[in-house]
Design a protein around this motif. Structure first.
Motif, mmCIF file in Angstrom:
data_model
loop_
_atom_site.group_PDB
_atom_site.id
_atom_site.type_symbol
_atom_site.label_atom_id
_atom_site.label_comp_id
_atom_site.label_asym_id
_atom_site.label_seq_id
_atom_site.Cartn_x
_atom_site.Cartn_y
_atom_site.Cartn_z
ATOM 1 N N SER A 12 -13.790 -3.872 -10.114
ATOM 2 C CA SER A 12 -13.665 -5.209 -9.519
ATOM 3 C C SER A 12 -12.517 -5.259 -8.516
ATOM 4 O O SER A 12 -12.590 -5.967 -7.505
ATOM 5 C CB SER A 12 -13.475 -6.266 -10.609
ATOM 6 O OG SER A 12 -12.222 -6.130 -11.262
ATOM 7 N N LEU A 13 -11.437 -4.499 -8.766
ATOM 8 C CA LEU A 13 -10.320 -4.441 -7.813
ATOM 9 C C LEU A 13 -10.748 -3.858 -6.474
ATOM 10 O O LEU A 13 -10.174 -4.176 -5.428
ATOM 11 C CB LEU A 13 -9.189 -3.588 -8.395
ATOM 12 C CG LEU A 13 -8.288 -4.250 -9.446
ATOM 13 C CD1 LEU A 13 -7.391 -3.218 -10.098
ATOM 14 C CD2 LEU A 13 -7.465 -5.370 -8.823
ATOM 15 N N GLN A 14 -11.772 -3.011 -6.493
ATOM 16 C CA GLN A 14 -12.240 -2.343 -5.285
ATOM 17 C C GLN A 14 -13.393 -3.086 -4.607
ATOM 18 O O GLN A 14 -13.898 -2.634 -3.579
ATOM 19 C CB GLN A 14 -12.685 -0.913 -5.629
ATOM 20 C CG GLN A 14 -11.549 -0.047 -6.170
ATOM 21 C CD GLN A 14 -12.029 1.296 -6.684
ATOM 22 O OE1 GLN A 14 -13.089 1.384 -7.298
ATOM 23 N NE2 GLN A 14 -11.246 2.344 -6.444
ATOM 24 N N SER A 15 -13.784 -4.223 -5.165
ATOM 25 C CA SER A 15 -14.945 -4.949 -4.636
ATOM 26 C C SER A 15 -14.553 -5.804 -3.428
ATOM 27 O O SER A 15 -13.429 -6.311 -3.349
ATOM 28 C CB SER A 15 -15.547 -5.841 -5.719
ATOM 29 O OG SER A 15 -14.676 -6.923 -6.023
ATOM 30 N N PRO A 16 -15.480 -5.984 -2.484
ATOM 31 C CA PRO A 16 -15.193 -6.857 -1.332
ATOM 32 C C PRO A 16 -14.982 -8.315 -1.748
ATOM 33 O O PRO A 16 -14.216 -9.037 -1.102
ATOM 34 C CB PRO A 16 -16.432 -6.690 -0.442
ATOM 35 C CG PRO A 16 -17.505 -6.155 -1.346
ATOM 36 C CD PRO A 16 -16.797 -5.352 -2.375
ATOM 37 N N GLU A 17 -15.644 -8.737 -2.818
ATOM 38 C CA GLU A 17 -15.483 -10.122 -3.282
ATOM 39 C C GLU A 17 -14.039 -10.377 -3.714
ATOM 40 O O GLU A 17 -13.474 -11.434 -3.419
ATOM 41 C CB GLU A 17 -16.421 -10.414 -4.458
ATOM 42 C CG GLU A 17 -17.896 -10.445 -4.100
ATOM 43 C CD GLU A 17 -18.532 -9.064 -4.135
ATOM 44 O OE1 GLU A 17 -19.742 -8.980 -3.874
ATOM 45 O OE2 GLU A 17 -17.812 -8.073 -4.405
#
Length: 266
Positions: A245-250
């Motif tokens: 999740s830390l690497q997600s665009p969102e």
């Protein structure tokens, strides 16, 4: 044509159905057979399965609210459809189970808006949801013992998981019927509210605002960690998903928006 005949011909019986209505990013699923207090017939169970699948397959839907057509939530299973032999009764029961088991297995967050009596299998339907909100007319009544009927569909597991052993025994074995306020005190419902469907849609919209994949993953993680004995095990289960999740665009977009909002305040 007499006046009586005209009145009979113009009277319409509401269809027995499960309605599916998108409200923004929230799907409202309504079990509707008001003349029978939304008793779970076999066709309604099938339609409930289809409605849950529709919500899961729609990328624009992020949460689900389940309710019953007033004046009830769900009056239990339609036992008249189970057949005569033991084998056919088992098949019929499994058919009834499909609907609320689809809700229990839904990958999206689910809320039960309990606006009337939840009896027998209706209790199963409410318990199958992640969260329950109860209106002024809500009643939670297992009624299995009073009918001479053994609980089924995973009811005893769900009841004990939500209520704990003592409250589950009180409701199941001793026939305690809970109204909205009592259900809230017992932990069966999250909140007693005046308008359960409206409140449930508002609450569900909060989950639907989050990234859909993140919500689905987090709900799955909650189920996994609930069965773990140690916090250290939960740390390991959560870590990979948190890194993703830390690497997600969102996450990047939302963090940037938050920083901009904070900077404007200073």
């Amino acid at each position: 044509m007499t006046e009586e005949t005209t009145a009979e011909e113009t009277t319409t019986v509401p269809p027995r159905e499960v309605r599916y209505e998108p409200h923004g990013a929230v799907a409202l699923i309504t079990v509707s057979d008001p003349g029978r207090r939304n008793a779970m017939a076999l066709d309604l169970s099938d339609q409930l399965v289809d409605a849950v699948r529709t919500a899961e397959q729609d990328e624009g839907i992020g949460a689900v609210v389940v309710t019953g057509q007033e004046p009830g939530f769900c009056a239990g299973a339609d036992l008249s459809q189970l057949g005569g032999s033991g084998e056919s009764k088992e098949a019929g029961l499994r058919h009834v189970y499909r609907g609320f088991l689809a809700v229990a297995g839904c990958t999206l967050p689910t809320i039960a808006a309990v606006n009337g009596a939840a009896v027998g299998a209706g209790m199963n339907l409410a318990l199958a949801c992640d969260v329950r909100l109860a209106g002024p007319k809500a009643r939670f009544d297992s009624r299995f013992m009073q009918l001479g009927l053994h609980p089924g569909g995973g009811y005893t597991w769900m009841a004990q998981r939500v209520l704990g052993p003592q409250a589950a025994a009180a409701v199941t074995l001793f026939g305690e019927v809970l109204d909205a306020q009592e259900a809230q005190r017992a932990g069966l419902v999250w909140r007693a509210v005046d308008e359960p469907v409206t409140a449930a849609l508002e609450l569900a919209a909060r989950a639907a605002e989050a990234p859909r994949d993140l919500v689905i993953t987090t709900k799955r993680t909650l189920k996994v960690t609930a069965g773990l004995a140690k916090q250290s095990d939960a740390v390991e289960v959560e870590l990979r998903s948190q890194v993703a999740s830390l690497q997600s665009p969102e996450f990047a977009e939302r963090l940037a928006a938050l920083r901009t909002k904070v900077s404007r305040r200073t």
